[in-house]
Write a protein that holds these residues in place. Structure first.
Motif, short mmCIF file in Angstrom:
data_model
loop_
_atom_site.label_atom_id
_atom_site.label_comp_id
_atom_site.label_asym_id
_atom_site.label_seq_id
_atom_site.Cartn_x
_atom_site.Cartn_y
_atom_site.Cartn_z
N GLY A 123 29.16 7.24 -5.81
CA GLY A 123 28.79 6.62 -6.62
C GLY A 123 29.52 6.34 -7.55
O GLY A 123 30.18 7.44 -7.92
N CYS A 124 28.69 6.40 -8.77
CA CYS A 124 29.89 5.92 -10.63
C CYS A 124 28.77 6.09 -11.26
O CYS A 124 27.92 5.34 -11.57
CB CYS A 124 30.72 4.74 -9.85
SG CYS A 124 31.74 5.02 -11.58
N GLN A 166 40.26 11.79 -6.88
CA GLN A 166 40.51 11.40 -6.54
C GLN A 166 39.93 9.42 -6.72
O GLN A 166 40.38 8.93 -7.70
CB GLN A 166 40.36 10.70 -4.87
CG GLN A 166 41.74 11.04 -4.04
CD GLN A 166 41.15 11.35 -2.44
OE1 GLN A 166 41.39 10.16 -1.62
NE2 GLN A 166 40.21 12.75 -2.47
N HIS A 167 38.47 10.09 -7.00
CA HIS A 167 37.30 8.87 -8.03
C HIS A 167 38.39 8.38 -9.21
O HIS A 167 37.89 7.76 -10.73
CB HIS A 167 36.24 8.81 -7.47
CG HIS A 167 34.98 8.15 -8.41
ND1 HIS A 167 34.02 7.48 -7.63
CD2 HIS A 167 34.34 8.31 -9.47
CE1 HIS A 167 33.85 7.12 -7.86
NE2 HIS A 167 33.87 7.11 -9.35
N GLU A 168 38.07 9.91 -10.12
CA GLU A 168 38.73 9.84 -11.51
C GLU A 168 39.40 9.64 -11.58
O GLU A 168 40.38 8.95 -12.50
CB GLU A 168 37.55 11.54 -11.78
CG GLU A 168 36.81 11.46 -11.45
CD GLU A 168 35.93 10.90 -12.07
OE1 GLU A 168 35.82 10.54 -13.16
OE2 GLU A 168 34.86 10.87 -11.37
N TYR A 169 40.51 9.86 -10.71
CA TYR A 169 42.41 9.68 -10.59
C TYR A 169 41.80 7.71 -10.62
O TYR A 169 42.84 6.84 -11.60
CB TYR A 169 43.07 10.17 -9.67
CG TYR A 169 44.58 9.29 -9.84
CD1 TYR A 169 45.08 10.27 -10.64
CD2 TYR A 169 44.82 8.85 -9.04
CE1 TYR A 169 46.82 10.19 -10.60
CE2 TYR A 169 46.56 8.46 -9.51
CZ TYR A 169 47.64 8.98 -10.61
OH TYR A 169 48.44 8.73 -10.42
N ASP A 170 41.69 7.13 -10.01
CA ASP A 170 41.03 5.70 -9.70
C ASP A 170 41.04 5.04 -10.98
O ASP A 170 40.94 4.61 -11.49
CB ASP A 170 40.07 5.75 -8.56
CG ASP A 170 41.08 5.56 -7.34
OD1 ASP A 170 42.00 5.61 -7.33
OD2 ASP A 170 40.05 5.18 -5.97
N LYS A 175 41.18 1.61 -11.21
CA LYS A 175 40.43 0.95 -9.93
C LYS A 175 38.85 1.52 -9.43
O LYS A 175 38.30 2.68 -10.89
CB LYS A 175 41.06 1.77 -8.66
CG LYS A 175 42.43 1.22 -8.40
CD LYS A 175 43.00 1.91 -7.98
CE LYS A 175 44.54 1.36 -7.24
NZ LYS A 175 45.32 2.27 -6.42
N LEU A 176 38.11 0.94 -9.24
CA LEU A 176 36.57 1.69 -8.83
C LEU A 176 35.84 1.23 -7.78
O LEU A 176 36.81 0.80 -6.47
CB LEU A 176 35.14 0.16 -9.74
CG LEU A 176 35.71 0.10 -11.67
CD1 LEU A 176 34.83 -1.08 -11.40
CD2 LEU A 176 35.08 1.48 -12.18
N PHE A 177 35.49 2.55 -6.91
CA PHE A 177 34.94 2.86 -5.87
C PHE A 177 34.78 1.66 -4.87
O PHE A 177 34.64 1.20 -3.73
CB PHE A 177 33.91 4.03 -5.90
CG PHE A 177 32.45 2.90 -6.13
CD1 PHE A 177 31.36 3.47 -4.65
CD2 PHE A 177 32.50 3.78 -6.76
CE1 PHE A 177 30.72 2.76 -4.35
CE2 PHE A 177 30.49 2.89 -6.82
CZ PHE A 177 29.60 2.87 -5.88
N LEU A 178 33.70 0.37 -5.58
CA LEU A 178 33.50 -0.89 -4.76
C LEU A 178 35.10 -1.31 -4.77
O LEU A 178 34.98 -2.46 -3.48
CB LEU A 178 32.43 -1.46 -5.59
CG LEU A 178 31.24 -1.10 -5.65
CD1 LEU A 178 30.49 -1.80 -6.76
CD2 LEU A 178 30.47 -0.71 -4.56
N ASP A 179 35.47 -1.13 -5.57
CA ASP A 179 37.45 -2.11 -4.61
C ASP A 179 36.96 -1.31 -3.18
O ASP A 179 38.38 -2.33 -2.26
CB ASP A 179 38.09 -1.41 -5.69
CG ASP A 179 37.79 -2.22 -6.92
OD1 ASP A 179 36.88 -3.06 -7.32
OD2 ASP A 179 38.42 -1.37 -8.29
N TYR A 180 37.00 -0.45 -2.80
CA TYR A 180 37.48 0.21 -1.62
C TYR A 180 36.31 -0.68 0.02
O TYR A 180 36.40 -0.39 1.02
CB TYR A 180 37.52 1.28 -1.34
CG TYR A 180 38.29 2.33 -2.48
CD1 TYR A 180 40.34 2.33 -1.73
CD2 TYR A 180 38.53 2.40 -3.59
CE1 TYR A 180 40.74 2.76 -1.92
CE2 TYR A 180 39.64 3.14 -4.27
CZ TYR A 180 39.92 3.78 -4.02
OH TYR A 180 41.85 3.47 -4.91
N LEU A 181 35.08 -1.04 -0.20
CA LEU A 181 34.60 -1.56 -0.10
C LEU A 181 34.34 -2.85 0.62
O LEU A 181 34.86 -3.90 -0.31
CB LEU A 181 33.01 -1.24 -0.27
CG LEU A 181 32.85 0.48 -0.32
CD1 LEU A 181 32.07 0.44 -1.20
CD2 LEU A 181 33.04 1.07 0.79
#
Length: 220
Positions: A123-124, A166-170, A175-181
């Motif tokens: 999540g974020c 990795q999430h924070e570096y993104d 970048k956001l985690f949804l970009d990978y989905l």
């Protein structure tokens, strides 16, 4: 950070749809004085301290500078002694469960175990109440960074903490985690994301108005 400032400020967290979350952040020096929008000039030590407090208030595990409107290559993160979800809703302060605290300036992330893990739910804080599995993250990473004293540091992490890094570096890369989905996942949350975008736009309008009012008073 034993010499952290005694006063505490909770920063507003920028929401999905805010343009700052899509910008590539810029490098900085540990001696820099920076200004979070709508706040006065602060040292990086003050900003880092208040970012951690903001993160704890939101019951998070990491927070990147773009999430408070500061497009700089800085993030904070913590390692807790157990899974945050196991104690959700309890009164125990998150600070009492911290094993390690990280403040990373100008981090450089290297994958040291290329095997990907998709099983963890992610999540974020900038995308509240949306959690998804399936985000592929390397199982182990190394992060080279500068600390608040200007000293080079290296941190290695596996599994969940590696995912956090990795999430924070993104965030520093826009970048956001949804970009990978798959797009279908974003579509599934379309209504909630649209509401966040509207809130982000309204927050920016309020911020601009407050800044303009501040400048007007400075000229009087």
């Amino acid at each position: 950070m034993s010499d952290a400032p005694s006063s505490t400020t909770i920063y507003p967290i920028r929401l999905y749809g805010d343009p700052v979350l899509r910008r590539k952040a810029t490098p900085l020096r540990h001696t820099d004085t920076v200004q979070v929008p709508s706040f006065g000039p602060q040292t990086l030590r003050e900003v880092a301290h208040q970012m951690l407090e903001t993160m704890f208030e939101a019951r998070g595990v990491g927070l990147a500078a773009p999430q408070i409107g500061l497009s700089s290559r800085l993030f904070v993160a913590v390692e807790y002694e157990d899974d945050e979800n196991e104690n959700e809703g309890q009164e125990r302060p998150l600070r009492s469960r911290v094993l390690r605290e990280f403040v990373m300036l100008n981090p450089k992330l290297t994958v040291i175990n290329k095997k990907k893990d998709k099983a963890e739910t992610e999540g974020c804080l900038s995308i509240p109440d949306i959690y998804e599995e399936g985000v592929p993250r390397a199982r182990a990473v190394r992060v080279e960074y500068t600390d608040l004293d200007g000293q080079p540091q290296v941190a290695e992490a596996e599994n969940y903490l590696a995912r956090v890094f990795q999430h924070e570096y993104d965030h520093l890369e826009g970048k956001l985690f949804l970009d990978y989905l798959p797009a279908s996942v974003t579509q599934e949350h379309r209504a909630a994301l649209l509401t966040m975008q509207q809130r982000a736009k309204l927050n920016l309008e309020r911020l601009r108005a407050a800044l303009q009012e501040g400048h007007r008073h400075e000229r009087l």
